[in-house]
Every structure is written in C-alpha cells, then in structure tokens.
Design an enzyme around this catalytic site. Structure first.
Site, short mmCIF file in Angstrom:
data_model
loop_
_atom_site.label_atom_id
_atom_site.label_comp_id
_atom_site.label_asym_id
_atom_site.label_seq_id
_atom_site.Cartn_x
_atom_site.Cartn_y
_atom_site.Cartn_z
N TYR A 156 1.10 11.81 -3.48
CA TYR A 156 1.56 12.91 -4.30
C TYR A 156 0.94 12.82 -5.68
O TYR A 156 0.63 11.74 -6.17
CB TYR A 156 3.10 12.85 -4.41
CG TYR A 156 3.63 13.71 -5.52
CD1 TYR A 156 3.71 15.09 -5.36
CD2 TYR A 156 4.00 13.16 -6.75
CE1 TYR A 156 4.16 15.89 -6.38
CE2 TYR A 156 4.46 13.97 -7.77
CZ TYR A 156 4.54 15.32 -7.59
OH TYR A 156 4.97 16.12 -8.62
N TRP A 158 -0.76 15.50 -9.25
CA TRP A 158 -1.39 16.76 -9.66
C TRP A 158 -2.88 16.72 -9.34
O TRP A 158 -3.72 16.68 -10.22
CB TRP A 158 -1.15 17.02 -11.15
CG TRP A 158 0.11 17.77 -11.40
CD1 TRP A 158 1.38 17.35 -11.15
CD2 TRP A 158 0.23 19.09 -11.96
NE1 TRP A 158 2.27 18.33 -11.51
CE2 TRP A 158 1.60 19.39 -12.02
CE3 TRP A 158 -0.71 20.04 -12.41
CZ2 TRP A 158 2.07 20.61 -12.52
CZ3 TRP A 158 -0.22 21.23 -12.91
CH2 TRP A 158 1.15 21.51 -12.95
#
Lengths: 823, 219
Positions: A156, A158
C-alpha cells in the site's frame, strides 16, 4: 605508509619499461572496461518541452541536452503547488536507487539470514538477471514451503498516478496469475470512515464528490472546518489534481461569510479565511459534538421532521444523548469538562449551526484515532439533527480537503486502467477481498506478530496468516505505519522482503532485495485530471529515459512473469503504448455513447490532453439532493435505505469498542485523559511541503525544516515551561520511542499539544536497535499501533501522548537523505 | 629522450598516461570482481602493479592493492568486501555517508545529479565523436567517464602529426582537466575520507587526485 611501499619503491622498474610489457597491457585490458564508444550519445528524448503530470499537478517539462532542466505548471492550473519543484528534484536525487541491490547477508546466506540486522546491513549490486532469479526462486520457495498465505502482497502507498503503471495492481496481477497471496483491505487515510460510512450512509462518503464550491459560495452561510487544513492538503491529488478547491475557497472567502475552524492548530486555512479558531483537546470531538447535539435537542433546535423522514434510529440514540440509558446526559457542561471548550461556546455553536445554512466539513484526522469510527458517525448525526442534508450548501462533507472535492464536474468519460487480474468480488474495490487471505492493512504488524490468532473486522472473525515474505512496491510503510520500534522488530520475522522504489526510503533500507523502479517521468502513461471533476484526460509522457538501470514496474513484473512462464497472461501481448491506447479508446467509446467528440488517439497524444467542459449539472451539484427529493425512489445503500444513526448490523456484531450508535469512549490515551502518563498530545498532520513521505528527500525540505529536522510546533507556554526556545532541537519521547525535532514556538497551537507532521523519513541513529533515537523526526516513533476498533481496524496515527525536552546531548547528524552537504 | 615525450616536461609517455587514466577509470567504474583480484594476484598482475608503482602518485593505491590481495582471503570474499564499500560510497545504498562520483553533485548547491556539468561533459565527448557506452548506464560527469576521456585524449596526442598539433592536443587536455576533473575531485576525495577514512576507495581517490594534479602540472 604500509610496509609494502618500501618493496615497491625499491622495485627496479625503469621509467622506460613502465607498462611496456605486453603482459601488463593485457592486464589493463581486463581491469579497465571500455566506457566510451565512438558514436552519438545514447538515444535520448529530444530537447524541447514535454507535457506531463503528477500527484502535484500537470506541468510542462523543459528538456535540454537530454536532461530535464525546468518544471512549469500547466497554464490551466488555477493554483499550482510549490511542491512541483521537488518533483524535478526527486528524479535527480543522489539517493536514487540506481541498480538492483541485495542485502549482503541475504545474498551470502539466503532467505532469513541475519534478519535482526535488517536496516543496518550493507547492500551490494547484482545484475538484473541475478536479482530477478532471486525473486522468482523465492516466490516459488515460499509458495511451495508455506502455501499461498506465505506471501504478503497487500502493498500500500501513494504510488504514482497513471492507469498503466499502477504498481500495486501490477504486483497483484503478477501474483494472481502466479497463484495466490495475502492481500490487504482499506487504506491509511480513511480506514475507519470508509468502513463505518457504508453502514451509515450506504457509501464510502470520503472519496465522493461534495456539494460544489459555487453552491457553497452562493448558499452556505457558515462553513465549518472540523479537523482539516484544505489549503494545505488540496495541493495533492490521488490522480492529477485540478486544484479546483482553491478558486472555490476564494469565492467563498470573497463573500465575507463566516468560517469556523475546529482544530488544535490554527491552520493555514484558518488564517486564509480569517476564521474563528476553536481548539478542543484532541480526540474529544465526539464529546464536543454530543454537547452540541444535546443543546440542539434541549432547546428544540433540532429538525424532528428530517430525523423522522430521512433517518433511522434516532429514537435509539436519544436515550444515550439525554442520559436515560447510562445516567449521563451529554450536556454542553458535560462535554466542556472533556473537550475544554467552554459550555457557553458549545451552546453558542449549536444555536449558530441551527440558525444558518451550515456546512459541516471534516477532515480525516478525526478518524485516524482510537474509536475513529465514532467521529464522522456523530458528525453525520449532528448534520441530521440540523436537517440540512441535501439542501444547497448545507449538511456535511468529508472530502472538501482532499483532491479538490467540490470542484465542479465535467461529463467526460472514465478511463479504465490495468487490473490486478483477480476474480471480481462483491463489494467495493477498495475493500478488495481477492487473494488467499485479506487483512485490514493497518494490522500488518499484528499479523506478523500473531500468525494464527483471531482478528475481528467488520463483522467477521478471521485468523492472521503466517506470512514469511513481503513484497512492497511504490509505498513506504516505514513512514506511514505506527509505532516504528514495534514494526522494526516485527519485520525481523520475515524471511524475505522485496521492494521496488526509486529512492532509498526507509522501507528500501529494511529490505533484502531492492529493485530500481523508474519515476513516472521516465515512462509513458495516461491519467485523468481532477479527481472529482474529471475535466480532462492527460497523456503523462515520458520526459527522460530511465536513469541508471531503472526499469518500469510493468517491465519488471513482465520479466518476473516470463520467468514464471506467465508473460503472455501478464502482458496480454501488449506493449506500454498499446495499453495506453486501449484505455483511451475505451474512453472514446463511452464518450461517443454520450455524443461527446474526442480526437483520435494520435491527435490526443500529440496535443497531450483532451478537455471536457464542466456541465451545468456538474456546477450546481448538491450532495444528497436526490435523496432529499425522494427518499423512497432514491434510497441510500443502507439496510433501511435511510441515514442510520443506529445500525442493527453493527449491533449484531456485538463489539464493545464500536457500539451501534455514535458513542463517546475514552481512547487508549489522550491529553489529560484518565491515567495519562505523558502531558502532551502529539498531533500528526499532513505536511505542507510534501505528500506524506514523498519529496521529503528533496530541495523542498529547505522550506520547512528547523535545525535540519522535521519541525515541531509547540505552544509558547509549553515551551517556556521546558526552557525551549524557537529553533532549538528538542527530543520528543514516550514509552514507544523517541525522535528529534526542531522547535517552532508559537501561539498557533493550543497548550498541551505539539505537532510533528507525518511522513518525515525514519532516520534511526542506531538502526535495528529497539528504541533508537530518530535523528530527523519520523513522528510514528511515538504513535500507537492499535486498530481503531473491531469494526474497521484502521490506524490510530493521531493517537499519541508524549513529552518533549530541549535536547542537550551530542546532536546526531541527519543521514537519511544522504545529502553530500552533511558529510 | 624519446620523440613522444620530447615536447612535454612530464615523466610519463602518452600511452603510459592513457594507461593510468584507464586503470583509474576502471577502479571507480565497477566493483572489483573476483577475476580482477585473481589477476592482481597473478604474475602479470604483480608486474602490472610494480610498473604502476614506479609512478609516485600511484604508490598509495598500488600499496593498498598489494596489501589486500596479499592475504589468503578468497577472491569472492574480498570482492564482496570491496563491493559493499563501493555500493555504500558510490551507489547511494543505505543511510551511511557517501561520495557520489558525479561532478554535478559537488558543483551545485542543490547537490543533484544531472545538472549542467553533465551536459557540459557530454558536449566535450561529442566534440570528439564519443559517448558513454550503453554498457555503462551512468551520466557523463561520472568520475570514470571523465578519467576515460582523458585516456582517450592522451592516446590521441600520441598520434599528433606535428609539434604544433601536439601543443593543441595538450591544450585540449589542460582545458578539460581544469574545467572538469580538477574542479571537483578534491571535494569528492573529502567525501571519501569522511565516509570511509581507511578504505580502499579512499586510497584510490588519494592516488587519483594526486595523479591528476601531477599530470596537470606537467602538461
């Protein structure tokens, strides 16, 4: 001089015979490879200007002599972010991962070797071939030895925008085609709200279009910002931000209508709007909201008709509110004792909210706290009592601070993207349940520590798998996860950690196999502009060739898939540009069905973008207007079709830490809470000068560091009591960890609270040592790593109390950025 | 005096200068392989080192090489030790102090790679029809590229048809040394010393800097 020198000096070799022997010349040929060739320079992108885009906005890149020399915001961007400068900087950072690298002990002794020295070990370069063979061998070994739940690929973070180079999907695509793996659900931003809101509103709420800013400017009479700083956080977008919130906020400001900011910090937004600043004790928002709700009820200011027609369960909540069920009326006076906002102010807010068209906007900090589910549930309940949901400019909004929620929308098509290749499952994509097992992602350390133990999650009880290998791409868990020291220890359990990144993040430093990925500026992609407005499709064109031996995640996973015999399934026989063209042509078909003209792909790619006009419907959108108009024909996706102030489904789960209606519960620790061991709350806001941990390793750091460290806001009185002056290096500490920080002494933060923004790169003075001092300022050294509750199991990144002192020891150098200036 | 060194006051012939530059370029270009260590240990390698040691600036490096290859450590193990130091110093691995081997890093306040010095070095290469090999995916202002280019220039000078041409060739070398290598290699050396005071690559950098300065002084 070492001894040998004498012997060499005495060696009888005359100048004349220096390198005269053929043998010596032959030696040289083997020692000095030919580095130059008689040919033109490597094929580089042509000089000129390239239009491309990022999380920080669309921009034009100037390329000169094959190098990217300048970044200029798109002229159509109404409010370019100053962070763009850091984007260019990041590409040419000396901390780029240049070659495939393997931790030495791992390379010499294999998986599971000297795990306790991860993070402090040396790395050595290997060839791509050797690196990928190691990865493939290990994927196979772990699957054969431990089964499909041996590998965690719930990576996980950005990742870069772009519909093709979505590294998380690419990783899971490779894994899905290969076999199975442990996946993750949720995210660190809105982990609690995105699980509770579907029970309450029938939607995620946090990632959805808001009543637009033009409507707010026209109709809203009071704009409340509860725990958010939209001026700061709207700089970034999950895809390509259109920055539409900025003209929106300016338009509201220009009307002169009031704004109230409820926040422990007097934020940039508070200053921008010249807003009233109310600073409750952190984590007490539910109590404060209950006090407002109680006043509304007591003074009959609540909208009984709205509650009756559009909501379910107010009657079951009311006994709690007025104290019939637990003997504690949630009066303004009761709330004031907890939140420190005077009872008169709480009552005044209730009357003010009820007297005006009020928009209750809230950020996500409130729900990244212990019992975070309750915050937005109570906010929605408050909005229901005010009865303005679905009216222009009234109600509540959970995304005005994010990716320009409320930016008026266009009617353009939606681009598809590369899929993770997993079987479709019921439910929202963000709660993916593909994979052999799925954990709520913020519980990754619980999983590592307790394989086989039970965990609750949104009504189900499951067992943590026994993971032996972690594969992480385009994310930095050693920034975003809480309680760093606990995490460092848990990571030692893993036999193999593989990371793709372009910079030596803390996560890369704690890995075994590190593969150099390109930045998104060294590959082609396609993405939409405006997270909520979808105003354009932009070709994210390659600006420069891949640096060093970096390869795109798509190429890396293609190569791995090929070694596993799955190349065709992975690529479907398509190249980078084939995929991009395919996504575009899919959008063209949708557009054509709506009678919207789009240029053909070549014309689009040549121009760089295609725009879609904002529609009247998009400009005047009012969230929940349809539901308000006809709740029977437009029911919500909840069991009752109404807003659920009481949830029978949650009641059935029987969680004592998530009751079936909004409830005030003491968090595990808080400022002045029962048995509080430390005197200060640590708030961990999103930073102004970077995207979480991204761009921390760039020139932007000069815009915010204090004494070369991550800044710490501290109230003037708290600083004086500790002999701390502005600019001092301070040590922040609790039982979980300690970090250095640079003090900014200010009255723009309430007493009893300090702020260190999240995302500072973890820089342990003694890597791998439990409780090591962090030299730079990763605030997650002191935060608590527990789930918000059994319901969402989200992170509690805003739950931390600690103390701070002036640092008087020998100041350790900041090493994590490896900037030569420090050496 | 032989013809080739007639017109310059230095002590090395053009092929010798080229050989030293090439050798130094190779040392900073890649980690030392087990095969290279075997080579140094062999008779030809010993001869090579002895010959290099006849030029005083190179003595620290030849001494260090002699010392580390004299032991019984296996070539693989020694190669690993050196590779680890190479990665830490030059490849940006880990949080330790490093010495990025690029002119751009030392010649700009930003400390970034790929600044104007990269383009300027490329321009110097292009003027002679050269570019960096695809097998060496590094920017042109990498220390090894600049050293290899000096080797190339030294070999060219050997071909000079006349004394006047030779002077012109030397001028090209003087300008390249002054504007490129000499402008940053001492800062690079400082970083090596800070990061790894007793390490092999710091010794190599000491010899490299001494050699380049000595060579420039003799041009």
């Amino acid at each position: 001089m070492p001894k040998g020198s004498t012997r060499f000096a005495q060696n009888d070799v005359s100048r004349r015979t220096f390198l005269s022997s053929t043998a010596a010349a032959g030696v040289l040929a083997t020692l000095a490879p030919s580095l130059l060739t008689a040919s033109a320079a490597r094929a580089a992108v042509a000089d000129g200007e390239v239009f491309s885009a990022s999380h920080w906005g669309a921009f034009t890149a100037t390329v000169q002599d094959g190098q990217w020399t300048k970044i200029t915001p798109w002229e159509k961007d109404p409010h370019p972010s100053h962070q763009l400068e850091g984007v260019l900087d990041s590409v040419y950072s000396p901390t780029r991962i240049k070659y495939p690298m393997v931790r030495r002990a791992y390379l010499e002794n294999g998986p599971g070797s000297s795990n306790e020295t991860r993070g402090q070990d040396d790395f050595v370069r290997v060839s791509w071939d050797q690196a990928l063979e190691l990865v493939v061998k290990e994927l196979k070994r772990v699957e054969e030895t431990y089964g499909p739940t041996g590998t965690y690929a719930g990576s996980y973070g950005w990742k870069s925008p772009g519909k093709l180079h979505n590294c998380q999907n690419l990783l899971r695509r490779m894994m899905n085609i290969k076999g199975n793996f442990v996946n993750s659900a949720g995210d660190y931003s809105t982990g609690a709200s995105q699980v509770i809101m579907p029970h309450v509103m029938g939607t995620l709420e946090v990632y959805e279009q808001q009543t637009t800013w033009p409507v707010v400017a026209e109709h809203t009479e009071l704009f409340v910002i509860w725990g958010a700083d939209p001026m700061v956080t709207n700089q970034i977008g999950w895809i390509i931000p259109d920055h539409g919130a900025y003209p929106g906020m300016q338009a509201y400001k220009d009307t002169g209508k009031p704004v109230i900011c409820i926040d422990p910090v007097r934020t940039e937004s508070c200053d921008f709007f010249d807003a009233e600043w109310i600073a409750p004790k952190p984590q007490t928002d539910v109590a404060m909201m209950l006090g407002i709700a109680h006043t509304l009820y007591e003074e009959k200011l609540h909208d009984a008709d709205f509650l009756d027609e559009y909501t379910f369960g107010f009657d079951k909540f009311l006994p709690y509110l007025i104290g019939e069920s637990d003997g504690v009326p949630k009066t303004a006076e009761w709330a004031a004792e907890i939140c420190s906002v005077p009872a008169d102010k709480i009552k005044e807010l209730a009357r003010l909210f009820a007297s005006k068209r009020t928009m209750l906007s809230s950020g996500w900090s409130l729900q990244r706290q212990h019992h975070g589910e309750q915050r937005h549930w109570m906010l929605v309940t408050l909005a229901c009592m005010l009865g303005q949901i679905g009216l222009p400019g009234g109600g509540f909004g959970l995304s005005y601070h994010y990716s320009s929620g409320g930016s008026p929308g266009a009617s353009g098509p939606v681009l598809s993207g590369i899929t993770d290749g997993g079987k479709a499952v019921d439910g929202a994509a963000w709660l993916t349940e593909s994979g052999a097992a799925t954990i709520p992602l913020a519980r990754v350390v619980d999983m590592l520590e307790g394989p086989g133990s039970d965990f609750n999650f949104n009504g189900k009880t499951q067992k943590y798998p026994d993971v032996k290998m972690v594969y992480w791409v385009g994310g930095n868990p050693f920034a975003h996860h809480q309680d760093r020291n606990r995490m460092v220890k848990a990571w030692q359990k893993l036999e193999t950690v593989v990371v793709h990144d372009f910079q030596w993040t803390a996560t890369a430093r704690f890995a075994d196999i590190v593969l150099p990925a390109t930045t998104s500026y060294e590959r082609n992609d396609i993405e939409q502009y405006g997270d909520y407005s979808l105003k354009a499709i932009i070709g994210m064109k390659k600006i420069v060739d891949p640096l060093f031996e970096a390869r795109s995640d798509f190429d890396i996973f293609t190569d791995i898939s090929a070694r596993l015999g799955n190349e065709r399934a992975f690529t479907e026989g398509k190249t980078e540009l084939d995929w991009i063209k395919g996504f575009y042509e899919g959008a063209e078909k949708q557009a054509s069905a709506k009678n919207t003209e789009m240029p053909d792909f070549d014309a689009f790619w040549d121009k760089g973008y295609v725009e879609f006009p904002v529609t009247e419907e998009g400009r005047t959108y009012v969230r929940y207007a349809d539901f308000r108009e006809d709740p029977l024909l437009e029911p919500l996706g909840t069991p009752s079709g109404l807003i659920e102030i009481y949830s029978n489904n949650i009641e059935k789960m029987g969680y004592d830490d998530c009751p079936p209606h909004p409830t005030w519960m003491e968090p595990v620790e808080r400022l002045d809470g029962p048995n509080a061991k430390f005197p200060l709350h640590v708030t961990t806001s999103h930073p102004r000068g970077r995207l979480h941990s991204q761009l921390n390793g760039t020139v932007l750091r000069k815009t915010y560091t204090v004494a070369d460290r991550e800044p710490c806001l501290i109230n003037t009185d708290d600083a004086a009591a500790r002999g701390i002056a502005d600019g001092d290096i301070v040590r922040i500490f609790n039982d979980r960890g300690q970090l250095l920080s640079g003090a900014t002494v200010t009255d723009a933060i309430r007493p009893g609270v300090i702020r260190v923004c999240e995302g500072g790169w973890y820089d342990p003075v003694e890597p791998g040592t439990d409780g090591s001092l962090d030299a730079y300022g990763d605030v997650n050294n002191v935060t608590v790593d527990i789930g918000t509750s059994s319901l969402a199991q989200a992170n509690c990144g805003h739950t931390a109390i600690a103390d701070v002192e002036k640092f008087t020891g020998e100041v350790p150098a900041v090493k994590v950025f490896s900037t030569p200036a420090n050496a | 005096m032989e013809q080739a060194i007639d017109t310059r006051p230095g002590t090395l012939t053009a092929p010798e200068r080229a050989a030293v530059y090439d050798w130094l370029a190779g040392i900073f270009a890649r980690e030392m392989s087990p095969q290279a260590i075997e080579t140094y240990r062999g008779n030809n390698g010993r001869t090579f080192l002895n010959q290099m040691a006849s030029h005083p600036p190179l003595v620290p490096l030849t001494d260090h090489l002699h010392r580390i290859t004299a032991g019984r450590e296996s070539p693989e193990s020694l190669s690993m030790e050196l590779s680890v130091r190479f990665a830490s110093l030059f490849l940006g691995a880990g949080g330790k102090r490093s010495a990025p081997p690029y002119e751009s890093v030392y010649s700009n306040d930003s400390n970034l790679l790929y600044q104007k010095q990269t383009a300027q070095t490329q321009a110097a290469l292009s003027a002679f029809g050269l570019s960096v090999s695809d097998l060496f995916p590094e920017p042109p202002d990498h220390i090894s590229v600049q050293l290899a280019f000096m080797a190339h220039l030294a070999r060219r000078a050997e071909q000079a048809a006349s004394s006047r041409h030779l002077q012109e060739e030397y001028e090209v070398q003087r300008v390249f040394l002054a504007t490129r290598l000499l402008s940053w290699i001492e800062k690079f050396l400082d970083h090596c010393v800070n990061a790894d005071p007793d390490g092999f690559y710091t010794t190599a950098a000491v010899s490299m800097v001494t050699f380049v300065k000595d060579d420039a002084a003799h041009l």
